[in-house]
Design a protein around this motif. Structure first.
Motif, PDB file in Angstrom:
ATOM      1  N   ASP A  69      78.636 -16.678  44.765  1.00  0.00           N
ATOM      2  CA  ASP A  69      78.014 -15.910  45.840  1.00  0.00           C
ATOM      3  C   ASP A  69      76.505 -16.156  45.954  1.00  0.00           C
ATOM      4  N   TRP A  95      70.395  -7.234  47.524  1.00  0.00           N
ATOM      5  CA  TRP A  95      70.277  -8.651  47.164  1.00  0.00           C
ATOM      6  C   TRP A  95      68.961  -8.876  46.449  1.00  0.00           C
ATOM      7  N   ARG A 126      74.576 -10.956  55.633  1.00  0.00           N
ATOM      8  CA  ARG A 126      75.696 -10.702  54.715  1.00  0.00           C
ATOM      9  C   ARG A 126      75.775  -9.242  54.298  1.00  0.00           C
TER      10      ARG A 126
END
Length: 182
Positions: A69, A95, A126
């Motif tokens: 990922d 993130w 995302r």
């Protein structure tokens, strides 16, 4: 009567062409997917963090680089690899961006800002609601100019002082998060 004497005009000598891209941004950032792109990404990080800054011995690669990922972003300047940044999810909606590196010969070419914006946009696309980074103290002001905010006191990260910073990706590019029409 004689003809007037005109001043002599110097002869125009040809000069080599200047490499200018008028109206075209020479910086292109994209995720590195193939072996060539990933190789360039890692070479840039090695050149900056191992060879130049000495933050790591041997290699700056870690377990995060093997994650499926993780997004390895590569910046090209007029087609030449110039910078890199890595980002990955750390939890629901969060993130982390790290390993932002720009080769010395490209530091005056505005590579860092497009790299950071690309990373934030990629995280936002995302589903990130918050992106964090550990920023070298000397780069804190640069990140502030890009919309990031300081998120705590200076801390030690990879053995050196860094400033924790964060940004809400939708605040930077609302249309990427689908919150405003284009």
């Amino acid at each position: 009567m004689s003809a007037p004497v005109l001043p002599r005009v110097p002869r125009i000598r040809p000069r080599p062409p200047v490499n200018v891209l008028v109206g075209i941004d020479p910086v292109h950032c994209r995720p590195a997917h193939d072996a060539a792109g990933l190789g360039a990404h890692h070479r840039i990080r090695h050149a900056v963090f191992v060879a130049e800054q000495g933050l790591f011995t041997g290699s700056d690669a870690d377990a995060h680089d093997a994650r499926t990922d993780v997004i390895h972003v590569l910046a090209l300047h007029a087609g030449r690899p110039a910078g890199a940044v890595r980002l990955y999810p750390t939890g629901p909606g969060e993130w982390l961006g790290d390993r932002l590196a720009v080769l010395p010969e490209f530091r005056a070419a505005n590579i860092g800002a497009p790299l950071v914006r690309c990373a934030v946009a990629a995280a936002g696309a995302r589903g990130a609601r918050l992106m964090r980074a550990h920023v070298q103290v000397a780069n804190e002001r640069f990140f502030h100019r890009l919309g990031w905010r300081t998120d705590g006191p200076v801390e030690t990260y990879v053995g050196h002082p860094h400033v924790p910073m964060c940004i809400e990706p939708a605040a930077l590019c609302p249309w990427l998060a689908g919150t405003t029409p284009r």
